[in-house]
Write a protein that holds these residues in place. Structure first.
Motif: not given
Length: 213
Positions: A138-156
């Motif tokens: 229950p303490a896991f933090i789940a999230s998602t977003g647009s491909d633009e934001q996901l790509m920004r984070l995964t690349r980083s």
């Protein structure tokens, strides 16, 4: 190791090429290991020096925003996947559940946040995403977003995901199986790469969390 699943749209080829370049650069950097010191680790592949995480904005399953600022003042583990993932995601989240149990026994659970980020936002709606992550902890933090934001984070973070057309008109989802570690200054420290060992990861985290800063 990657995972695949059929669904309905594809990322532009240009984005896929950018991700592939970022992944290649990340692998080169990760090939340079830290020497032994007071915070030596056994499972973590560390960057030569921590690097800042790019600014991003995702939406958590409880509708609250998740940004770079939210990563500060505690350690963070980030894993990217999707709720219909057949094996890698369940296995990895199971390992992270064990890791968190070890941290709880050591009184450190509140100092390490575990994030599950869906790279299939078209299908992983907030309620589904939150329920899926909470099944493991229950303490896991789940999230998602647009491909633009996901790509920004995964690349980083030096990881990647792609979607490619399948024969049935759907698409396949491929994603990295590594877990990124971010320090309390919102800097990427390195990656836990498969095969993941809960005991080794837990030991590394206890070493890092308790190390003088």
């Amino acid at each position: 190791m990657n995972t695949r699943h059929n669904s309905g749209r594809t990322l532009p080829t240009a984005l896929i090429l950018v991700v592939a370049f970022a992944a290649g650069l990340g692998l080169w950097l990760l090939s340079q290991r830290f020497g032994s010191d007071e915070s030596a680790t056994v499972a973590l592949t560390r960057y030569p020096s921590p690097r800042p995480v790019a600014e991003f904005r995702l939406t958590r399953s409880d509708a609250k925003p998740l940004t770079q600022v939210d990563l500060k003042d505690h350690w963070n583990l980030f894993f990217f996947g999707f709720t219909n993932c057949p094996d890698i995601c369940p296995n990895t989240l199971g390992v992270l559940k064990q890791v968190r149990a070890q941290l709880a026994q050591a009184g450190l659970a509140d100092r390490v946040h575990v994030h599950f980020v869906s790279v299939d936002p078209q299908r992983d709606q907030p309620e589904t995403l939150g329920r899926y992550a909470a099944f493991y902890d229950p303490a896991f933090i789940a999230s998602t977003g647009s491909d633009e934001q996901l790509m920004r984070l995964t690349r980083s973070l030096g990881v990647m995901y792609t979607r490619e057309p399948a024969k049935d008109g759907q698409y396949t989802v491929d994603h990295s199986a590594s877990v990124a570690l971010i320090d309390p200054q919102a800097r990427l420290v390195g990656l836990f790469r498969p095969p993941l060992d809960a005991n080794a990861i837990g030991t590394d985290l206890k070493t890092l969390v308790n190390a003088p800063r």
